[in-house]
Design a protein around this motif. Structure first.
Motif, short mmCIF file in Angstrom:
data_model
loop_
_atom_site.label_atom_id
_atom_site.label_comp_id
_atom_site.label_asym_id
_atom_site.label_seq_id
_atom_site.Cartn_x
_atom_site.Cartn_y
_atom_site.Cartn_z
N PRO A 1 0.84 -1.21 0.00
CA PRO A 1 0.00 0.00 0.00
C PRO A 1 0.88 1.26 0.00
CG PRO A 1 -0.67 -1.55 1.72
CD PRO A 1 0.64 -2.04 1.20
N ASP A 2 0.23 2.37 -0.28
CA ASP A 2 0.94 3.65 -0.28
C ASP A 2 1.64 3.84 1.06
OD1 ASP A 2 1.87 6.19 -0.58
OD2 ASP A 2 -0.06 7.09 -1.07
N SER A 3 2.95 4.14 1.01
CA SER A 3 3.73 4.27 2.24
C SER A 3 3.47 5.58 2.96
CB SER A 3 5.22 4.16 1.92
OG SER A 3 5.62 5.27 1.12
N MET A 4 2.75 6.49 2.33
CA MET A 4 2.50 7.79 2.93
C MET A 4 1.03 7.88 3.33
SD MET A 4 4.77 10.36 0.61
CE MET A 4 4.72 11.58 1.91
N VAL A 5 0.81 8.27 4.60
CA VAL A 5 -0.54 8.35 5.14
C VAL A 5 -0.80 9.79 5.57
CG1 VAL A 5 -0.52 5.95 5.90
CG2 VAL A 5 0.29 7.74 7.45
N PRO A 6 -2.07 10.20 5.63
CA PRO A 6 -2.37 11.56 6.08
C PRO A 6 -1.83 11.83 7.48
CG PRO A 6 -4.29 10.55 5.06
CD PRO A 6 -3.28 9.46 5.20
N ALA A 7 -1.24 12.99 7.65
CA ALA A 7 -0.65 13.36 8.94
C ALA A 7 -1.73 13.88 9.88
CB ALA A 7 0.43 14.41 8.74
N THR A 8 -1.51 13.68 11.16
CA THR A 8 -2.42 14.23 12.16
C THR A 8 -2.21 15.75 12.26
OG1 THR A 8 -0.84 13.92 13.95
CG2 THR A 8 -2.30 12.07 13.44
N VAL A 9 -3.19 16.40 12.88
CA VAL A 9 -3.07 17.85 13.08
C VAL A 9 -1.83 18.16 13.92
CG1 VAL A 9 -4.16 19.87 14.10
CG2 VAL A 9 -5.54 18.22 12.84
N GLY A 10 -1.58 17.35 14.93
CA GLY A 10 -0.42 17.56 15.79
C GLY A 10 0.88 17.45 15.01
N ALA A 11 0.95 16.46 14.10
CA ALA A 11 2.16 16.29 13.31
C ALA A 11 2.38 17.47 12.38
CB ALA A 11 2.08 15.00 12.51
#
Length: 706
Positions: free
Chosen positions: A273-283
């Protein structure tokens, strides 16, 4: 002596100053950490033992978060082009352009610090369908840094990418790594630690070694898979000149496309799967904060470099001007002048407030002057230690004592001016001792009808201790070199209270000695200049004075001097728009005082922090060389000034130590004075306790102090 209503000196700024310096050091340190970036340079420890054959015989994509390593390879005729050390504002766009022309996708292992510098390039990488991975934040060797630093490198890089793109990465390639077969045991352990934070390791099947710039054909050969096998190919889009990489990439894509290869990202190549995931607001917030912190650190470091450069240029320019003016002054004053000798009657006015320790020596030295017509007026300003009684008991001819209620030094001087019989007046502090020829030499400048006031040469008498030697050097280097320059440039801002001569008509014309600043000597001198008179310096008119003998006394004296100078400069700021002598003060004297007595001292704490930063992060050899160079420059200046004043060179050995203590006291005085002025406090008069040491030294056999 003057009585002013004053509030308590402000102190909160010391906390703010300390906090600011800590923040500056932290920012500089962060910059030093961040700028530890560079291109690939091969394994950091070629002698390290290899990793287990279970790993080195597998594929280049390693998942190490379980009990057993899991590796994956790319299918046949599938190539995952990977690029390390970017993004680079010059080479990354060129690499992306080549990939776009060939409709190829790739994986970019980015350095976090470079992401913060060029977030637009990272966003372009994603927008064009490529993949991102972590290559640490500063291109650090994760096998050589402490575990906390290695963890921080990965965390910061994730945050940087999240702040720039809104995505989080999981792929990780350590700097100084290559093919899976060359993986060392320390590198394997570092990869296992990274797996604990969710990272998947990506090494390479083919290392093009393009960082060595071996030539385009060699790069193409090294990057080409053999026998139709799939491969992860290691290239670089940052860290140096990548012109050969760009050219080789174009040829490689053309050749492998013709041979039936397809080009994809690492994740797509292994079917993950895509190695990049949506970042959290904190990140995202963490990444944005990190980028701003890096920008601020870069800006502060650049500002400090600029400040040091400007200060160095100004310092050298000041020395050149001082030396040139000193030579001109020496030639001018050491040749016969028309109108000599001046032998008109002179009145010496001595304002005294609790000067019992020195007043007898002061008066005796004045009466012993080799001058034909001299009267001495001692104005006792409400002393409580019997100062006036001491003078009266001396029963010296030509000495008058005037008693008045305590009203301050300016009032005492004005009382003496009104009582004086002569037209030439010499103003002397009550702790000052004259040589027999001082008065004669001091007033000779009045042979020039344009001269309204003359500054003498003040010397420190109590110079046997270290603090006294430091002040002696300061008087000779700073005060007297400056006065020679002021004389030549006709913008003398201060005649010292210890020794100065004035025409009576000048003092009456300017309204006497002003009482609305704490530097009445500076204020009065500026008024004389603005009235159109010349103010000159007589190097051979020597007065010995008692300098502060403790750091506390030194602080109090210089605090008053500096604050009073600020008051006088502000009071006479309109001289900037005047012509004649006032204009020369406004356009020469005031800017010089502003730069060298206010602005540069205010920046000195930051310069010291920058020096500490250099001591921690820069090679000691370079730092010592720079410090030695500056010390030699200061030593040359000091030796030249001592020679002009016909002083011994002995105190020069204290110069290095002066930079460690005395200099800090002086610039902190400026900080305190400026803050006091800004908040609107009215500084009360700070009187120095006298010990009589100066009088005893001068009166001792052998004459002047050594």
């Amino acid at each position: 002596m003057a009585r002013h209503v004053a509030r308590r000196d402000p102190r909160a700024h010391w906390v703010l100053l300390l906090l600011g310096l800590v923040v500056l050091l932290a920012a500089l340190s962060f910059h030093a950490l961040v700028t530890n970036v560079g291109g690939g340079s091969g394994p950091s420890d070629a002698s390290a033992s290899p990793a287990s054959s279970l790993v080195t015989s597998g594929g280049p994509v390693l998942r190490l978060d379980g009990p057993t390593p899991v590796s994956r390879r790319l299918p046949a005729r599938t190539v995952a082009l990977t690029f390390d050390d970017g993004p680079d504002p010059r080479w990354t766009p060129q690499v992306l352009d080549v990939l776009r022309r060939h409709h190829a996708h790739a994986t970019f292992f980015v350095v976090g610090a470079r992401v913060d510098e060029h977030p637009e390039l990272v966003r372009r990488i994603l927008a064009e369908g490529h993949e991102l991975g972590s290559h640490t934040f500063t291109h650090a060797d994760v096998t050589a840094v402490p575990p906390w630093r290695a963890a921080a490198e990965l965390s910061w890089t994730r945050s940087a990418i999240a702040g720039a793109t809104g995505r989080e990465v999981t792929l990780f390639r350590p700097p100084y790594s290559s093919t899976v077969q060359s993986l060392t045991a320390p590198q394997y352990e570092a990869l296992r630690s990274a797996a604990g934070t969710g990272h998947v390791a990506v090494l390479a099947d083919r290392d093009a070694r393009d960082w060595q710039r071996p030539g385009v054909p060699a790069i193409v050969r090294a990057a080409t898979p053999q026998g139709g096998a799939g491969a992860v190919v290691l290239l670089h889009d940052g860290g140096g000149d990548r012109a050969q990489t760009v050219a080789a990439l174009d040829q490689l894509l053309t050749r492998l496309t013709r041979d039936g290869y397809r080009f994809t990202t690492v994740s797509a190549g292994i079917g993950a799967p895509d190695s990049m995931v949506p970042a959290t607001v904190g990140a995202r917030l963490s990444g944005t904060t990190l980028r701003w912190a890096q920008s601020v650190a870069d800006g502060l470091t650049g500002l400090m470099n600029l400040l040091l450069g400007v200060a160095l240029v100004l310092g050298v320019a000041r020395l050149v001007v001082q030396v040139i003016c000193a030579q001109v002054h020496v030639r001018r004053v050491r040749r016969p002048r028309p109108g000599w000798p001046v032998d008109a009657p002179v009145s010496v006015i001595v304002p005294a407030y609790n000067e019992a320790a020195n007043i007898a020596a002061t008066v005796r030295s004045l009466v012993s002057s080799a001058y034909p017509a001299l009267e001495v007026i001692v104005v006792d300003d409400g002393s409580s230690d019997g100062t006036a009684d001491i003078v009266e008991r001396l029963r010296l001819r030509g000495v008058r004592v005037i008693r008045q209620a305590n009203a301050g030094k300016p009032a005492a001087l004005n009382t003496g001016i009104r009582a004086a019989r002569a037209d030439l007046l010499v103003l002397v502090d009550g702790d000052t001792v004259f040589q027999p020829d001082t008065v004669h030499r001091l007033v000779q400048g009045f042979a020039d009808a344009r001269v309204g006031a003359i500054s003498g040469n003040t010397k420190v008498a109590n110079r046997r201790r270290l603090l006294g030697r430091w002040q002696h050097l300061e008087y000779v280097i700073g005060f007297n070199l400056d006065r020679r320059m002021y004389d030549v440039l006709e913008c003398m801002p201060t005649i010292p209270g210890a020794i100065g001569a004035f025409r009576r008509e000048v003092l009456l014309a300017v309204g006497g000695v002003p009482a609305d600043t704490l530097a009445e000597d500076t204020d009065l001198t500026m008024k004389v200049l603005r009235a159109g008179w010349r103010v000159v310096y007589e190097e051979n008119a020597i007065a010995w004075t008692e300098a502060p003998s403790s750091l506390r006394q030194l602080w109090r004296q210089r605090y008053r001097w500096c604050y009073g100078t600020l008051q006088a400069m502000w009071k006479h700021r309109h001289a900037l728009r005047e012509s004649g002598a006032g204009g020369r003060l406004g356009r020469r004297g005031l800017p010089y005082l502003t730069v060298f007595q206010i602005v540069l001292p205010l920046t000195a704490p930051a310069v010291d922090v920058f020096a500490l930063y250099g001591l921690i992060f820069l090679p000691w050899s370079s730092l010592l060389l720079a410090w030695a160079g500056l010390l030699l420059l200061q030593g040359f200046t000091a030796a030249y000034a001592l020679r002009l004043d016909r002083e011994r060179f002995g105190p020069l050995w204290t110069l290095p130590f002066q930079q460690l203590v005395y200099r800090q006291v002086m610039y902190l005085v400026v900080v305190q004075s400026v803050v006091t002025a800004v908040v609107g406090n009215r500084l009360r008069w700070q009187r120095m306790a006298r010990t009589g040491e100066a009088a005893a030294l001068v009166a001792a056999p052998g004459g002047a102090p050594r």
